[in-house]
Scaffold this motif. Structure first.
Motif, PDB file in Angstrom:
ATOM      1  N   PHE A 257       0.825  -1.199   0.000  1.00  0.00           N
ATOM      2  CA  PHE A 257       0.000   0.000   0.000  1.00  0.00           C
ATOM      3  C   PHE A 257       0.870   1.266   0.000  1.00  0.00           C
ATOM      4  O   PHE A 257       0.512   2.272  -0.594  1.00  0.00           O
ATOM      5  CB  PHE A 257      -0.883  -0.051   1.252  1.00  0.00           C
ATOM      6  CG  PHE A 257      -1.924   1.010   1.329  1.00  0.00           C
ATOM      7  CD1 PHE A 257      -2.813   1.218   0.285  1.00  0.00           C
ATOM      8  CD2 PHE A 257      -2.036   1.803   2.471  1.00  0.00           C
ATOM      9  CE1 PHE A 257      -3.797   2.193   0.371  1.00  0.00           C
ATOM     10  CE2 PHE A 257      -3.019   2.781   2.564  1.00  0.00           C
ATOM     11  CZ  PHE A 257      -3.892   2.982   1.513  1.00  0.00           C
ATOM     12  N   GLY A 258       2.022   1.175   0.666  1.00  0.00           N
ATOM     13  CA  GLY A 258       2.921   2.333   0.768  1.00  0.00           C
ATOM     14  C   GLY A 258       3.465   2.786  -0.575  1.00  0.00           C
ATOM     15  O   GLY A 258       3.933   3.917  -0.721  1.00  0.00           O
ATOM     16  N   HIS A 259       3.399   1.898  -1.568  1.00  0.00           N
ATOM     17  CA  HIS A 259       3.991   2.245  -2.867  1.00  0.00           C
ATOM     18  C   HIS A 259       2.950   2.436  -3.959  1.00  0.00           C
ATOM     19  O   HIS A 259       3.265   2.306  -5.145  1.00  0.00           O
ATOM     20  CB  HIS A 259       5.050   1.208  -3.259  1.00  0.00           C
ATOM     21  CG  HIS A 259       6.161   1.156  -2.259  1.00  0.00           C
ATOM     22  ND1 HIS A 259       7.105   2.153  -2.140  1.00  0.00           N
ATOM     23  CD2 HIS A 259       6.430   0.263  -1.272  1.00  0.00           C
ATOM     24  CE1 HIS A 259       7.916   1.874  -1.135  1.00  0.00           C
ATOM     25  NE2 HIS A 259       7.526   0.724  -0.593  1.00  0.00           N
ATOM     26  N   ILE A 260       1.723   2.726  -3.576  1.00  0.00           N
ATOM     27  CA  ILE A 260       0.783   3.098  -4.632  1.00  0.00           C
ATOM     28  C   ILE A 260       0.984   4.590  -4.933  1.00  0.00           C
ATOM     29  O   ILE A 260       1.297   5.376  -4.043  1.00  0.00           O
ATOM     30  CB  ILE A 260      -0.702   2.795  -4.272  1.00  0.00           C
ATOM     31  CG1 ILE A 260      -1.145   3.601  -3.056  1.00  0.00           C
ATOM     32  CG2 ILE A 260      -0.934   1.323  -4.034  1.00  0.00           C
ATOM     33  CD1 ILE A 260      -2.644   3.606  -2.886  1.00  0.00           C
ATOM     34  N   LEU A 268      10.862  11.693  -4.360  1.00  0.00           N
ATOM     35  CA  LEU A 268      11.384  10.369  -4.701  1.00  0.00           C
ATOM     36  C   LEU A 268      11.217   9.417  -3.510  1.00  0.00           C
ATOM     37  O   LEU A 268      11.593   9.743  -2.390  1.00  0.00           O
ATOM     38  CB  LEU A 268      12.858  10.490  -5.086  1.00  0.00           C
ATOM     39  CG  LEU A 268      13.505   9.269  -5.713  1.00  0.00           C
ATOM     40  CD1 LEU A 268      12.874   8.957  -7.074  1.00  0.00           C
ATOM     41  CD2 LEU A 268      15.004   9.478  -5.873  1.00  0.00           C
ATOM     42  N   CYS A 269      10.680   8.224  -3.778  1.00  0.00           N
ATOM     43  CA  CYS A 269      10.477   7.223  -2.732  1.00  0.00           C
ATOM     44  C   CYS A 269      11.682   6.271  -2.704  1.00  0.00           C
ATOM     45  O   CYS A 269      12.423   6.176  -3.678  1.00  0.00           O
ATOM     46  CB  CYS A 269       9.200   6.458  -3.056  1.00  0.00           C
ATOM     47  SG  CYS A 269       8.815   5.129  -1.913  1.00  0.00           S
ATOM     48  N   GLY A 270      11.840   5.564  -1.602  1.00  0.00           N
ATOM     49  CA  GLY A 270      12.914   4.583  -1.476  1.00  0.00           C
ATOM     50  C   GLY A 270      12.850   3.493  -2.545  1.00  0.00           C
ATOM     51  O   GLY A 270      13.854   2.859  -2.876  1.00  0.00           O
ATOM     52  N   CYS A 271      11.672   3.275  -3.120  1.00  0.00           N
ATOM     53  CA  CYS A 271      11.506   2.215  -4.115  1.00  0.00           C
ATOM     54  C   CYS A 271      11.952   2.686  -5.495  1.00  0.00           C
ATOM     55  O   CYS A 271      11.997   1.894  -6.437  1.00  0.00           O
ATOM     56  CB  CYS A 271      10.051   1.761  -4.175  1.00  0.00           C
ATOM     57  SG  CYS A 271       8.941   2.956  -4.929  1.00  0.00           S
ATOM     58  N   GLY A 272      12.256   3.995  -5.625  1.00  0.00           N
ATOM     59  CA  GLY A 272      12.722   4.506  -6.913  1.00  0.00           C
ATOM     60  C   GLY A 272      11.644   5.258  -7.691  1.00  0.00           C
ATOM     61  O   GLY A 272      11.937   5.930  -8.669  1.00  0.00           O
ATOM     62  N   GLY A 275       6.147  10.019  -5.697  1.00  0.00           N
ATOM     63  CA  GLY A 275       4.767  10.273  -5.266  1.00  0.00           C
ATOM     64  C   GLY A 275       4.080   9.097  -4.591  1.00  0.00           C
ATOM     65  O   GLY A 275       2.863   9.094  -4.419  1.00  0.00           O
ATOM     66  N   CYS A 276       4.873   8.082  -4.172  1.00  0.00           N
ATOM     67  CA  CYS A 276       4.268   6.946  -3.456  1.00  0.00           C
ATOM     68  C   CYS A 276       3.590   7.438  -2.176  1.00  0.00           C
ATOM     69  O   CYS A 276       3.991   8.447  -1.601  1.00  0.00           O
ATOM     70  CB  CYS A 276       5.334   5.944  -3.057  1.00  0.00           C
ATOM     71  SG  CYS A 276       6.001   5.008  -4.417  1.00  0.00           S
ATOM     72  N   LEU A 277       2.615   6.688  -1.719  1.00  0.00           N
ATOM     73  CA  LEU A 277       1.892   7.019  -0.491  1.00  0.00           C
ATOM     74  C   LEU A 277       2.848   7.268   0.680  1.00  0.00           C
ATOM     75  O   LEU A 277       2.668   8.204   1.446  1.00  0.00           O
ATOM     76  CB  LEU A 277       0.915   5.891  -0.183  1.00  0.00           C
ATOM     77  CG  LEU A 277      -0.001   6.073   1.006  1.00  0.00           C
ATOM     78  CD1 LEU A 277      -1.432   5.725   0.618  1.00  0.00           C
ATOM     79  CD2 LEU A 277       0.443   5.225   2.176  1.00  0.00           C
TER      80      LEU A 277
HETATM   81 ZN    ZN Z   1       7.564   3.733  -3.298  1.00  0.00          ZN
END
Ligand code: ZN
Length: 417
Positions: A257-260, A268-272, A275-277
């Motif tokens: 859910f954190g990466h929607i 920038l999110c840790g996943c690359g 705008g991720c949650l």
């Molecule tokens: Zn993410």
């Protein structure tokens, strides 16, 4: 390992073996013993007539199997109760000290490890063992060394420990035992590498799934069947329980859910991705906002407490909220509102009976929960959200260890995945 413990261990392992072939008298008896064991595990202590009725096995047969199980040390006589016709009947239950399970919860800066007896009691717990989680071979070796040390100090021989659950954040395939976000250095699954090093059958689990299961088994979940657990820590994870079972998806990656893509914020999110949650709803996001505000001149108790803002930890921020720091409380209220809006998505999709806020950030309690509840009502369909309670975690820090230990127990005893 002494011979007695070794043979007991082999016996217990054969009782819980995966590919059980109930042909021939010896293995048929083993099969019936396993049925008795599982019945007592599910229903609690019972008398011979209760076991006979419950399992549809004759009284003489149950009596002889129960006697054998007592001799094996797996069950014990718990005393007598009034039975029908005023007669007193012996009650049999599981011998809790016969074997054990371990739960390991790997956090960002420390590890929690717990030892469970056969009756699901947490009999030993070591919390906050310092451990910086890094994706390196050295960090993996340090993790294994910490586990071995815990086992040595527990005083329970490793031959009596039948299974170990380990939680990691990120992508974990619980079925194959591979972790993709941490320690993915070799062809061999991480679970097998750790099992080989420790001599204990090892199961990997995503941390949020394990915490959800912990709350389900011994925490905030009472009779609810459909539950969503939010792990609000540095990142934001989700564990989904549908019909009393963890929902994994095909490879165990469900609940990200954190990466929607929830915000149009270019962060920038840790996943690359951007705008991720979790770029706005997570401990990391809260730390970023606190730093921005303090650097912009906002007053906070944290300026005195933390000399270098670069070292600001989630624990410091949570503690500040609990000592009435207005800056953190205001930021939590903003975040709570965003969280409630995000939760409305889950509520409309799943119609859960219960949503649990867990993880370090949830220790801020109603500062986060109340704005989340109000936004959740505002943004989800009222007929749907009327069904949903929003509660705080009951187990707090222990949710992960309890989930990990009990999931390992399920997998060893009933081969449940
Ligand atoms: Zn993410």
């Amino acid at each position: 390992m002494n011979t007695k413990a070794n043979s007991l261990n082999n016996y217990i392992k054969s009782l819980f073996a995966e590919n059980f072939d109930p042909r021939g008298v010896a293995s048929k008896n083993l099969f019936f013993k396993k049925q008795i064991f599982l019945w007592l595990d599910t229903h609690g202590a019972a008398t011979i007539p209760e076991l006979s009725r419950g399992l549809n096995i004759s009284v003489p047969k149950v009596t002889s199997l129960v006697n054998e199980l007592m001799k094996d040390g797996l069950i014990i006589n718990n005393g007598k109760v009034e039975s029908t016709g005023g007669r007193r009947a012996a009650v049999y239950g599981l011998a809790k000290k016969i074997c054990y399970f371990i739960g390991v919860d790997v956090k960002r800066y420390y590890i929690n490890i717990g030892l469970f007896d056969l009756n699901k009691n947490l009999v030993k717990l070591k919390e906050k063992i310092p451990y910086p989680l890094e994706n390196t071979q050295q960090a993996l070796s340090a993790l294994i060394q910490n586990i071995k040390k815990f086992i040595r100090e527990s005083g329970v021989g490793s031959s009596r420990i039948l299974g170990m659950g380990i939680n990691l954040s990120g992508r974990v395939n619980h079925f194959t035992g591979y972790s993709y976000s941490y320690f993915h250095f070799q062809e061999e699954p991480l679970a097998s590498i750790i099992a080989h090093e420790t001599g204990i059958k090892t199961f990997l689990e995503n941390d949020s799934n394990a915490m959800a299961y912990g709350e389900f088994a011994q925490g905030a979940v009472k009779d609810e069947k459909h539950v969503i657990f939010l792990n609000l820590d540095y990142g934001t994870g989700t564990g989904i329980i549908i019909n009393k079972k963890l929902y994994y998806g095909k490879s165990g990656f469900s609940g990200e859910f954190g990466h929607i893509p929830f915000f149009d914020n270019n962060i920038l999110c840790g996943c690359g991705k951007k705008g991720c949650l979790e770029t706005e709803i997570s401990g990391m996001a809260l730390i970023r906002r606190v730093k921005e505000k303090i650097q912009g001149g906002s007053p906070s108790l944290l300026t005195k407490k933390v000399k270098n803002l670069q070292n600001l930890k989630l624990e410091d921020v949570v503690e500040a909220a609990l000592t009435d720091d207005m800056l953190v409380i205001e930021l939590l209220s903003e975040m709570g509102e965003k969280l409630g809006k995000a939760l409305s998505v889950l509520i409309n999709l799943f119609n859960p009976e219960l949503v649990i806020l867990g993880g370090k950030l949830s220790e801020t309690g109603d500062y986060l929960r109340l704005p989340a509840r109000s936004a959740m009502n505002k943004y989800s369909l009222s007929l749907v959200n009327n069904d949903t309670q929003l509660k705080l975690s009951e187990l707090g820090e222990r949710a992960g260890v309890i989930g990990a230990g009990l999931i390992a127990r399920n997998r060893v005893i009933s081969n449940e995945y």
